[in-house]
Each structure stands twice: as structure tokens, then as C-alpha cells.
Design a protein around this motif. Structure first.
Motif, PDB file in Angstrom:
ATOM      1  N   HIS A  39      -9.244  -4.368  -5.717  1.00  0.00           N
ATOM      2  CA  HIS A  39      -7.962  -3.668  -5.715  1.00  0.00           C
ATOM      3  C   HIS A  39      -6.900  -4.382  -6.553  1.00  0.00           C
ATOM      4  O   HIS A  39      -6.203  -3.732  -7.344  1.00  0.00           O
ATOM      5  N   PRO A  40      -6.713  -5.691  -6.390  1.00  0.00           N
ATOM      6  CA  PRO A  40      -5.662  -6.354  -7.180  1.00  0.00           C
ATOM      7  C   PRO A  40      -5.865  -6.163  -8.680  1.00  0.00           C
ATOM      8  O   PRO A  40      -4.905  -5.900  -9.417  1.00  0.00           O
ATOM      9  N   THR A  43      -5.169  -2.471  -9.527  1.00  0.00           N
ATOM     10  CA  THR A  43      -3.749  -2.152  -9.359  1.00  0.00           C
ATOM     11  C   THR A  43      -2.933  -2.671 -10.536  1.00  0.00           C
ATOM     12  O   THR A  43      -1.983  -2.026 -10.983  1.00  0.00           O
ATOM     13  N   ARG A  44      -3.315  -3.823 -11.060  1.00  0.00           N
ATOM     14  CA  ARG A  44      -2.586  -4.384 -12.207  1.00  0.00           C
ATOM     15  C   ARG A  44      -2.748  -3.537 -13.459  1.00  0.00           C
ATOM     16  O   ARG A  44      -1.856  -3.498 -14.312  1.00  0.00           O
ATOM     17  N   PRO A  48      -0.485   4.682 -12.906  1.00  0.00           N
ATOM     18  CA  PRO A  48      -0.211   5.183 -11.551  1.00  0.00           C
ATOM     19  C   PRO A  48      -0.894   6.524 -11.304  1.00  0.00           C
ATOM     20  O   PRO A  48      -1.098   7.299 -12.251  1.00  0.00           O
ATOM     21  N   LEU A  69     -10.796   5.332  -5.000  1.00  0.00           N
ATOM     22  CA  LEU A  69      -9.690   5.689  -5.886  1.00  0.00           C
ATOM     23  C   LEU A  69      -9.133   7.064  -5.544  1.00  0.00           C
ATOM     24  O   LEU A  69      -7.923   7.316  -5.676  1.00  0.00           O
ATOM     25  N   ARG A  72      -6.658   6.779  -3.006  1.00  0.00           N
ATOM     26  CA  ARG A  72      -5.436   6.173  -3.533  1.00  0.00           C
ATOM     27  C   ARG A  72      -4.660   7.144  -4.422  1.00  0.00           C
ATOM     28  O   ARG A  72      -3.637   6.770  -4.997  1.00  0.00           O
TER      29      ARG A  72
END
Length: 209
Positions: A39-40, A43-44, A48, A69, A72
Motif C-alpha cells: 500500500h505505501p 499510494t505514493r 488518485p 484496488l 480503494r
């Protein structure tokens, strides 16, 4: 559950091996890292969800990443694999997930994906499965397969699109394979290591110019 055994590396580049594997053991399996652990990194780098980027999962297998995903907020995803067995199973499993598509496709010749159609291409161990033999001087078949694959990724990515590749292989062995100075002149490499983890992984971030 049937025990997974390690096949000859050459077998990993053939759909017959994967058809048999998925038919024998359909348990979801994520190479290297599960979705939560990356995830990190994602996410980076992922745009979006509100931008609704078309995401392509390369050699998807039965990974849980597309579903993760989707939860999310990413609703435009296509997952491709040359195993008819796993694509059939994933279509049935994810029938109710709007925006998730599953297609039988060889990543070395993705005729079902148009030029510049993809916003983000994700490879989590797929390229690694195509590499066998000496890492210093790979066999000609490996060179041919990996070249065709990377050329296809470059073709389907739109201008400004991202290619995210997660691997356990040391970067200096992978760079000659993925480098395309006319497509992504430079790229970033990040260490992906969770606290207390035994293995070191790397995340390649390439943006098409």
C-alpha cells in the motif's frame, strides 16, 4: 491444500504450467508481497481514484490486488494472463465487481489492448517469472520474451503513464531488460522492506514521456 513445489524456471514462461497449477490449487496467491504490504508504495505513485486511471495488471494470476484496488476506489481495471483457467475462475469470482475485467492475453502480444490505452501498468513478479538461466548472460529465448514484453508495455501506456514493477531481483540485473531510453529516459527504484521482513524487494517506477 496441495503443496506448491518449485518448477524449473523455464516452465514459468508457458501457459500449460499455470493452467495445471491453477486447476490444482485455486487458492489466491500473491507473489512476493500481499496488497496490504505494498500500500505505501502504491499510494505514493498511483494517481488518485477520482482521476479514474485505466489500470492494467500484467500476468495477474489470482492475485487479490485488483480487488484491493477496487475497494480503494479504482474502478477501471483490466487484468490479463495467458492462463485460461485462472481468467475463467477470476471472472466468476469477481462477477459483481463493477469495472473489473479479466482477459486471456499473452503479455508479449497484447492485441486486445490499444496503443496508449493504459494509464498505469502493474507488474508484481511477472517479469521475474520470465527470466531463467544466467542473470549475467540470459538465454536468447529469455532475451526475446522479455524484450517483446517490455516493448508491449511501452506501446499500451499513454503519454505520462506509469509502469510500476515490483521484484526481488537486484536492480543491476533488471535494468538492461527494462531500460527504454526513448520511452522512459530515467526511472526511480525504491526499496520495499517491511519491518522485520526477511526478504528485500524493489519497486521500479517508470513514467512514459
Amino acid at each position: 491444500m496441495p503443496r506448491r513445489t518449485s518448477p524449473p524456471l523455464e516452465a514459468l514462461a508457458a501457459p500449460e504450467y499455470w493452467d495445471t497449477r491453477y486447476a490444482t490449487d485455486p487458492t489466491p496467491f500473491d507473489w512476493f508481497r500481499n496488497p496490504t504490504s505494498i500500500h505505501p508504495f502504491l499510494t505514493r505513485h498511483l494517481p488518485p481514484p477520482t482521476s479514474d486511471p485505466p489500470i492494467l495488471h500484467l500476468g495477474c494470476g489470482n492475485s487479490l490486488l485488483p480487488e484491493d484496488l477496487h475497494k480503494r476506489g479504482y474502478r477501471d481495471q483490466i487484468s490479463v494472463d495467458f492462463s485460461e483457467v485462472v481468467i475463467r475462475d477470476m471472472r466468476a469470482k469477481c462477477e459483481g465487481f463493477e469495472g473489473l475485467r479479466w482477459e486471456v492475453m499473452d503479455i508479449r502480444d497484447m492485441r486486445g489492448v490499444g496503443d496508449g490505452e493504459v494509464g498505469v501498468a502493474i507488474d508484481k513478479g511477472t517479469l521475474d517469472a520470465m527470466i531463467s538461466g544466467s542473470v549475467w548472460d540470459p538465454p536468447e529465448e529469455v532475451k526475446s520474451n522479455t524484450k517483446a514484453y517490455i516493448n508491449e508495455v511501452a506501446r499500451v501506456l499513454k503519454s505520462g503513464g506509469l509502469f510500476l514493477y515490483i521484484t526481488y531481483r537486484q536492480p543491476h540485473f533488471v535494468k538492461p531488460i527494462i531500460t527504454r531510453e526513448d520511452v522512459w529516459p530515467d526511472f526511480k527504484i525504491e526499496n520495499i522492506q517491511e519491518e522485520g521482513g526477511m526478504f528485500e524487494y524493489f519497486g521500479f517506477v517508470m513514467r512514459k514521456k
